[in-house]
Design an enzyme around this catalytic site. Sequence first.
Site, PDB file in Angstrom:
ATOM      1  N   GLU A 130      -3.583   7.388  -4.876  1.00  0.00           N
ATOM      2  CA  GLU A 130      -3.521   7.079  -6.283  1.00  0.00           C
ATOM      3  C   GLU A 130      -4.863   8.109  -6.998  1.00  0.00           C
ATOM      4  OE1 GLU A 130      -3.292   2.781  -5.455  1.00  0.00           O
ATOM      5  OE2 GLU A 130      -1.791   2.434  -5.147  1.00  0.00           O
ATOM      6  N   ALA A 161      -0.568  -4.876  -9.734  1.00  0.00           N
ATOM      7  CA  ALA A 161       1.018  -6.028  -9.213  1.00  0.00           C
ATOM      8  C   ALA A 161      -0.276  -6.825  -9.014  1.00  0.00           C
ATOM      9  CB  ALA A 161       1.362  -5.341  -8.100  1.00  0.00           C
ATOM     10  N   HIS A 181      -1.208   0.501  -9.565  1.00  0.00           N
ATOM     11  CA  HIS A 181      -1.679  -0.680  -8.615  1.00  0.00           C
ATOM     12  C   HIS A 181      -2.465  -1.888 -10.068  1.00  0.00           C
ATOM     13  CE1 HIS A 181      -3.625  -0.785  -4.960  1.00  0.00           C
ATOM     14  NE2 HIS A 181      -3.608  -2.077  -4.996  1.00  0.00           N
ATOM     15  N   ARG A 184       0.877  -1.293  -0.193  1.00  0.00           N
ATOM     16  CA  ARG A 184      -0.218  -0.253   0.124  1.00  0.00           C
ATOM     17  C   ARG A 184       0.945   0.912   0.029  1.00  0.00           C
ATOM     18  NH1 ARG A 184      -2.942  -2.545  -1.170  1.00  0.00           N
ATOM     19  NH2 ARG A 184      -5.539  -3.233  -0.854  1.00  0.00           N
TER      20      ARG A 184
END
Length: 307
Positions: free
Chosen positions: A258, A287, A285, A229
């Site tokens: 984000e 992954a 973000h 995070r």
Amino acid sequence: MTKVLITAKTHPYLIDHLKEKGYQVLYHPAISYEEAYQLIHECAGLVVTTRIPVDRRLIDRGIHLQWIARLGSGMELIDVAYATSKGIRCVSSPEGNADAVGEHAVGMLVALLRNFKVSYDQLKEGIWEREKNRGYEISGKVVGIIGYGHTGSAFARKLSGFGATILAYDKYKTGFGNEYVQEVSLETIFRQADIVSLHVPLTEETHHMVNRRFIHACAVPVYLINTSRGAVVHTHDLVEALKEERIAGACLDVLENERIDHLTDAEQEDFQYLLHHPRVIMTPHIAGYTHEASLKMAQVVLHKLGI
Ligand SMILES: O=C(O)[C@H](O)COP(=O)(O)O
């Protein structure tokens, strides 16, 4: 008919399976919090990602709610304690996207150490540069993993063929060492690691865990990987550390903020610095975002709920 509200894009398997089992599926992948609030009182099940927070207000309105299923790992936006106190079962599915996150972290590390970003940008400019793009190998390095849950262990597993020494620390777990991972203290990671990868949830304890003090505790400037995070890292301290060359480089899949179209001036300045730094690579973000993970997360929540 028992209703389930799905509030994010999901694999069709989840919808089809719920329908087969007799549920009425309200599939609203772009729903807002207020729209979900309007529908929740009719529903027995709620499926979420991090699109909308599941707070006390929403839970209180869910008078027939029996379960909340998180497609993914991080539960920081769900008031699990409150839901549980009201007899609502909460399940997550970190098993479903751990392989995706582990692979992505390894991929980012290779890309960083071998200058993918810089050399590709140069190629687009017509520059064929080899010497300045001489890279570093993972082989022979010491990689420190902080947090040895689903993604930390997946990362270690994927990395195990690269010839690095793999150390791992988990504040809440012991006895997980194996033939390729040594279980160590955080101090050992500070002393020995060349590369540090973060795999902790975002909690009050881990918020800004990687700050100036953490960075100064590392014996050498480490390469930092963050697929956990954004707020686990104090972004401005990271930027300062890059300027002071106290951090060798960073792979960032997550950011503190984000919503990159809503950054403050200070956040924008740090974001631009990171974006243009030759030894920082960033992804939005993604992954855990694979086609396979989408199906696996659906299967995991259904299995945990016994549906
Ligand atoms: O916690 C997770 O599983 C990943 O970070 C994905 O989170 P998301 O639901 O925000 O995509």
